[in-house]
Write an enzyme that holds these catalytic residues in place. Structure first.
Site, PDB file in Angstrom:
ATOM      1  N   ASN A  11      51.992  75.707  19.487  1.00 48.10           N
ATOM      2  CA  ASN A  11      52.432  75.490  18.108  1.00 48.10           C
ATOM      3  C   ASN A  11      53.876  75.004  18.127  1.00 48.10           C
ATOM      4  OD1 ASN A  11      52.943  75.549  15.369  1.00 48.10           O
ATOM      5  ND2 ASN A  11      53.013  77.785  15.224  1.00 48.10           N
ATOM      6  N   TRP A  12      54.071  73.720  17.828  1.00 52.43           N
ATOM      7  CA  TRP A  12      55.414  73.139  17.877  1.00 52.43           C
ATOM      8  C   TRP A  12      56.253  73.509  16.656  1.00 52.43           C
ATOM      9  CZ3 TRP A  12      55.024  67.371  19.883  1.00 52.43           C
ATOM     10  CH2 TRP A  12      54.484  67.378  21.172  1.00 52.43           C
ATOM     11  N   LYS A  13      55.619  74.041  15.614  1.00 54.43           N
ATOM     12  CA  LYS A  13      56.323  74.367  14.366  1.00 54.43           C
ATOM     13  C   LYS A  13      57.048  73.109  13.861  1.00 54.43           C
ATOM     14  CE  LYS A  13      56.413  79.162  15.772  1.00 54.43           C
ATOM     15  NZ  LYS A  13      57.111  80.458  15.744  1.00 54.43           N
ATOM     16  N   HIS A  91      49.257  81.610   9.730  1.00 58.80           N
ATOM     17  CA  HIS A  91      50.353  81.933  10.645  1.00 58.80           C
ATOM     18  C   HIS A  91      51.357  82.817   9.912  1.00 58.80           C
ATOM     19  CE1 HIS A  91      53.939  81.465  13.134  1.00 58.80           C
ATOM     20  NE2 HIS A  91      53.124  81.140  14.119  1.00 58.80           N
ATOM     21  N   GLU A  93      54.453  82.880   9.661  1.00 59.82           N
ATOM     22  CA  GLU A  93      55.509  82.201   8.911  1.00 59.82           C
ATOM     23  C   GLU A  93      54.981  81.644   7.592  1.00 59.82           C
ATOM     24  OE1 GLU A  93      56.731  79.513  11.961  1.00 59.82           O
ATOM     25  OE2 GLU A  93      57.655  81.128  13.128  1.00 59.82           O
ATOM     26  N   GLU A 163      49.024  87.908  16.491  1.00 52.38           N
ATOM     27  CA  GLU A 163      50.436  87.623  16.690  1.00 52.38           C
ATOM     28  C   GLU A 163      51.266  88.663  15.949  1.00 52.38           C
ATOM     29  OE1 GLU A 163      51.398  83.792  14.944  1.00 52.38           O
ATOM     30  OE2 GLU A 163      50.900  84.595  12.985  1.00 52.38           O
ATOM     31  N   GLY A 169      59.201  84.705  18.235  1.00 53.36           N
ATOM     32  CA  GLY A 169      60.520  84.093  18.276  1.00 53.36           C
ATOM     33  C   GLY A 169      61.663  85.067  18.441  1.00 53.36           C
ATOM     34  N   SER A 208      56.066  85.356  21.650  1.00 52.65           N
ATOM     35  CA  SER A 208      57.004  85.218  22.768  1.00 52.65           C
ATOM     36  C   SER A 208      56.306  85.184  24.126  1.00 52.65           C
ATOM     37  CB  SER A 208      58.055  86.336  22.731  1.00 52.65           C
ATOM     38  OG  SER A 208      58.838  86.253  21.555  1.00 52.65           O
ATOM     39  N   GLY A 229      54.607  79.444  21.209  1.00 53.26           N
ATOM     40  CA  GLY A 229      55.606  78.833  20.342  1.00 53.26           C
ATOM     41  C   GLY A 229      56.618  78.043  21.139  1.00 53.26           C
ATOM     42  N   GLY A 230      57.808  78.624  21.330  1.00 56.78           N
ATOM     43  CA  GLY A 230      58.918  77.914  21.957  1.00 56.78           C
ATOM     44  C   GLY A 230      58.600  77.316  23.308  1.00 56.78           C
TER      45      GLY A 230
END
Length: 249
Positions: A11-13, A91, A93, A163, A169, A208, A229-230
């Site tokens: 997931n590049w967000k 998600h 967010e 999640e 994050g 994470s 994610g990151g």
């Protein structure tokens, strides 16, 4: 006996560029195989570029509505027409920043399946909810919203991603044992009504995940891969995570 193919989803967000598309698509096409499913969720404008490289793609969210006067929204059918196979729904967010309720998420799930996309239903608890012992109640309610709207069978053509909000994050990660406990709870919840559906359901862990902890997380019996994610924005890290998923096959 393993009956579920591992999945690694990136997931590049709200990150990415044309340069990143080329760099990561080359790396992903080198690492993907019949052993695992690899999916990337970039921002909308980059979807056609990634799809053109042969990478399996999905949207980060879709509208729950059919085409109409909904400025700024993107219809699920358009996402499907771009060549995508998946979409995230719910998600954390989207839930916390944009106020998406369980009912809204269930409606997005329904619209995605209506056009032939596979929804990845994201569920998870906040740190406060975990401290209050509400993890299972929260996760169950998020899943039940979909079951109540569409029936249990709708989960057959979906993926669930657990999640924990407190681990997204933040650098915090649920221990393999903590994550496995919730994954087993989810699978047991579904198995109470259909053991076959439960055993075939792919359940990912997100929070994470990195190249250092992915191997231990993916080794858990009810964790079928990760929603990354990151680390999905760096080719060497993402491909290392994919390799650790291959190691569970």
């Amino acid at each position: 006996m393993a009956i579920r193919k591992p999945m690694v989803a990136g997931n590049w967000k709200m990150n990415g560029s044309k340069e990143l598309v080329q760099q990561l698509s080359d790396a992903i096409n080198n690492v993907k195989s019949d052993q695992i499913d690899v999916v990337v969720f970039p921002p909308y404008p980059l979807l056609p570029m990634l799809t053109a490289t042969g990478v399996t793609t999905g949207a980060q969210t879709v509208s729950e509505n059919e085409p109409g006067a909904f400025t700024g929204e993107v219809d699920a059918q358009l996402i499907k027409d771009l060549g995508c196979q998946y979409t995230l729904v719910g998600h954390s967010e989207r839930r916390s920043i944009y106020g998406e309720s369980n009912d809204t998420v269930a409606a997005k799930f329904a619209r995605a399946q209506q056009v032939g996309l596979t929804p990845i239903l994201c569920v998870g608890e906040s740190e406060e909810q975990r401290e209050q012992g509400q993890t299972e109640l929260v996760v169950a309610a998020q899943i039940d919203a979909v079951i109540d709207k569409l029936g249990l069978a709708a989960l057959k053509d979906s993926v669930i991603a657990y999640e924990p909000v407190w681990a997204i994050g933040t650098g915090k990660t649920a221990s393999p044992e903590q994550a496995q406990h919730v994954h087993k709870f989810i699978r047991d919840k579904i198995a109470a009504n259909s053991s076959d559906l439960a055993q075939g359901l792919t359940i990912l862990y997100g929070g994470s995940v990195n190249e250092k902890n992915s191997e231990l997380l993916f080794a858990q019996p009810d964790i079928d891969g990760g929603l990354i994610g990151g680390a999905s924005l760096k080719a060497e890290l993402f491909t290392a995570i994919c390799e650790s998923a291959k190691g569970t096959v």
